[in-house]
Write an enzyme that holds these catalytic residues in place. Sequence first.
Site, short mmCIF file in Angstrom:
data_model
loop_
_atom_site.label_atom_id
_atom_site.label_comp_id
_atom_site.label_asym_id
_atom_site.label_seq_id
_atom_site.Cartn_x
_atom_site.Cartn_y
_atom_site.Cartn_z
N HIS A 141 36.11 9.76 46.06
CA HIS A 141 35.79 10.92 45.22
C HIS A 141 36.86 11.98 45.46
O HIS A 141 37.29 12.21 46.59
CB HIS A 141 34.41 11.46 45.57
CG HIS A 141 33.94 12.53 44.63
ND1 HIS A 141 34.34 13.84 44.73
CD2 HIS A 141 33.11 12.47 43.55
CE1 HIS A 141 33.78 14.54 43.76
NE2 HIS A 141 33.02 13.73 43.03
N GLU A 143 36.85 15.12 45.72
CA GLU A 143 36.52 16.14 46.72
C GLU A 143 36.71 15.60 48.13
O GLU A 143 37.23 16.30 49.01
CB GLU A 143 35.08 16.62 46.53
CG GLU A 143 34.73 17.75 47.48
CD GLU A 143 33.28 18.20 47.35
OE1 GLU A 143 32.71 18.62 48.38
OE2 GLU A 143 32.73 18.15 46.23
#
Length: 330
Positions: A141, A143
């Site tokens: 991901h 992030e």
Amino acid sequence: MDAAATLPIAPNEKPPLHILLCAPRGFCAGVVRAIDAVEEALRRHGAPVYVRHEIVHNKYVVDALKRKGAVFVEELSDVPDTSAPVIFSAHGVPKSVPAEASGRRLFAIDATCPLVTKVHREAEVHHRKGRHILLIGHRGHPEVVGTMGQLPEGVITLVETPDDARAVMPPAGVPLAYVTQTTLSVDDTAGLVAILRARFPDLAEPHKEDICYATTNRQEAVKQVAPKVDALIVVGAPNSSNSQRLREAAERAGCPRAVLVQRACDIDWSAFGPIARLGLTAGASAPEVLVEEIIDAFAQRFSVTVDTVTASEEDVFFPLPRALRPDAAE
């Protein structure tokens, strides 16, 4: 039961459908800030404005910004030598990205959500205090990639699953801390933390919860609605972590069918046959216009009534990145 309630519906009548609309839903303050950053950069500097990765995980939003002159790229190597703004997405980036932008003298604007930046700063503080960091999140991901990229390789270990939490072997004799991705399931994360804390009682925790207010509030609203409906729709993109967590939260709270839908045209109507009550929410990067679009689609097939179930009120606001604020030099 009232006898009238058992009368068959005439062929030209729509069956009734009661929609329970979750609140809060849709855009969070970090998403609003990121989208506004692209639009303000376009207003000030004109097209093109380059954006590294999707500014937020929503195709409708990305396509709308493309029409206004935003150019989305995967890496900075895809950006030509230019004086045009280059914006980093709300999910955050590894430190190598702004370093590369600086080396190329690009006009970089960081639209990372301030709550993601908070996690970055926490990780740096733990590292300075000599702690090894366990990052609870989903591999790959953006992030998570950004958070792991704040520090040298090897000082952060990713923990994704309960099995990971039971098996992780951090460096011996080194104090430990944990941080988390901001868009996780509140319940899943609590379970992982409990496993880690049972193994490592001195595990240092975030000064304040890392899972962001918007993720928490939207999950709580879904938990209230899910047991009351026959099905629930989450408006959001498949690659949106917080949207996927809303779908999972609905299933766990007892909803017989919870689905993720990007647009009304994506609805599988065969899955919504004899229903009387429908829950509806939207992930933090899904605009309200898509919620309205889905209500309109159901209204073409059902006689719709809508009530809102409010779990909490939100008034969070984040200012634009400094380079785009009104007092910044043009």
